[in-house]
Design a protein around this motif. Structure first.
Motif, short mmCIF file in Angstrom:
data_model
loop_
_atom_site.label_atom_id
_atom_site.label_comp_id
_atom_site.label_asym_id
_atom_site.label_seq_id
_atom_site.Cartn_x
_atom_site.Cartn_y
_atom_site.Cartn_z
N MET A 252 0.93 0.27 2.79
CA MET A 252 0.53 -0.32 1.53
C MET A 252 -0.96 -0.65 1.57
N ARG A 253 -1.41 -1.22 2.69
CA ARG A 253 -2.82 -1.59 2.81
C ARG A 253 -3.73 -0.37 2.64
N VAL A 254 -3.32 0.74 3.22
CA VAL A 254 -4.12 1.97 3.14
C VAL A 254 -4.20 2.45 1.69
N VAL A 255 -3.07 2.44 1.00
CA VAL A 255 -3.05 2.91 -0.39
C VAL A 255 -3.89 1.99 -1.27
N ILE A 256 -3.77 0.69 -1.08
CA ILE A 256 -4.56 -0.25 -1.87
C ILE A 256 -6.04 -0.04 -1.61
N GLY A 257 -6.40 0.17 -0.36
CA GLY A 257 -7.80 0.44 -0.02
C GLY A 257 -8.32 1.70 -0.69
N ARG A 258 -7.50 2.75 -0.68
CA ARG A 258 -7.90 4.00 -1.34
C ARG A 258 -8.07 3.79 -2.83
N LEU A 259 -7.14 3.08 -3.46
CA LEU A 259 -7.25 2.80 -4.90
C LEU A 259 -8.52 2.02 -5.20
N ALA A 260 -8.79 1.01 -4.39
CA ALA A 260 -9.99 0.19 -4.61
C ALA A 260 -11.25 1.02 -4.48
N ARG A 261 -11.33 1.86 -3.46
CA ARG A 261 -12.51 2.72 -3.28
C ARG A 261 -12.69 3.66 -4.45
N GLN A 262 -11.60 4.25 -4.92
CA GLN A 262 -11.70 5.19 -6.03
C GLN A 262 -12.09 4.49 -7.33
N LEU A 263 -11.58 3.30 -7.55
CA LEU A 263 -11.98 2.54 -8.75
C LEU A 263 -13.43 2.08 -8.62
N ASN A 264 -13.83 1.66 -7.43
CA ASN A 264 -15.21 1.25 -7.21
C ASN A 264 -16.17 2.40 -7.47
N ALA A 265 -15.76 3.61 -7.13
CA ALA A 265 -16.61 4.77 -7.34
C ALA A 265 -16.91 4.98 -8.82
#
Length: 139
Positions: free
Chosen positions: A1-14
């Motif tokens: 879950m942590r990995v997926v949340i991190g990926r989502l955050a990075r993609q939204l930050n982009a």
């Protein structure tokens, strides 16, 4: 879950890079827009940045005329930062773009997957609140 949340955050930050801001600059702009005016110490604590890094970010946002420093009303030695009209517009564009990115992606997913994600929102919100309560820096 942590990995997926991190990926989502990075993609939204982009999605903030279209405004020429780094993810940290966009985050600071969002905090000042949503909670401002804020003192620099409070802003550093909320964002989890050291004072030197925060000073650089605030300096850049000030240079871009997205935020401005104002005197602290009760402490002549301190300053607050508040969003400018231009900063509000940039923040609105970032939020709009992030919303569009999520909507476009949801539209491409199978309806069953979208429904599962929507049903999971209350649980994800509860997780976010628990994480905030567990970390006094972000509370």
């Amino acid at each position: 879950m942590r990995v997926v949340i991190g990926r989502l955050a990075r993609q939204l930050n982009a999605s903030a890079t279209g405004e020429g801001l780094t993810p940290t600059q966009a985050s600071i702009l969002g905090l000042v827009t949503g909670r401002g005016p804020l003192g620099l110490a409070e802003l550093a604590e909320l964002e989890g940045l050291n004072p030197t890094m925060l000073s650089r970010v605030v300096g850049k946002l000030t240079e871009l005329e997205l935020i401005r420093r104002i005197p602290h009303p009760s402490d002549a030695r301190a300053a607050l930062v508040e969003v400018t009209a231009a900063g509000k517009k940039v923040h609105t564009r970032i939020k709009t773009r992030r919303t569009a990115v999520v909507s476009e992606c949801l539209d491409r997913l199978p309806p069953e997957t979208t429904q599962i994600l929507l049903q999971a929102l209350p649980a994800l919100e509860a997780l976010a609140e628990e994480l905030r309560a567990a970390d006094p820096v972000t509370s």
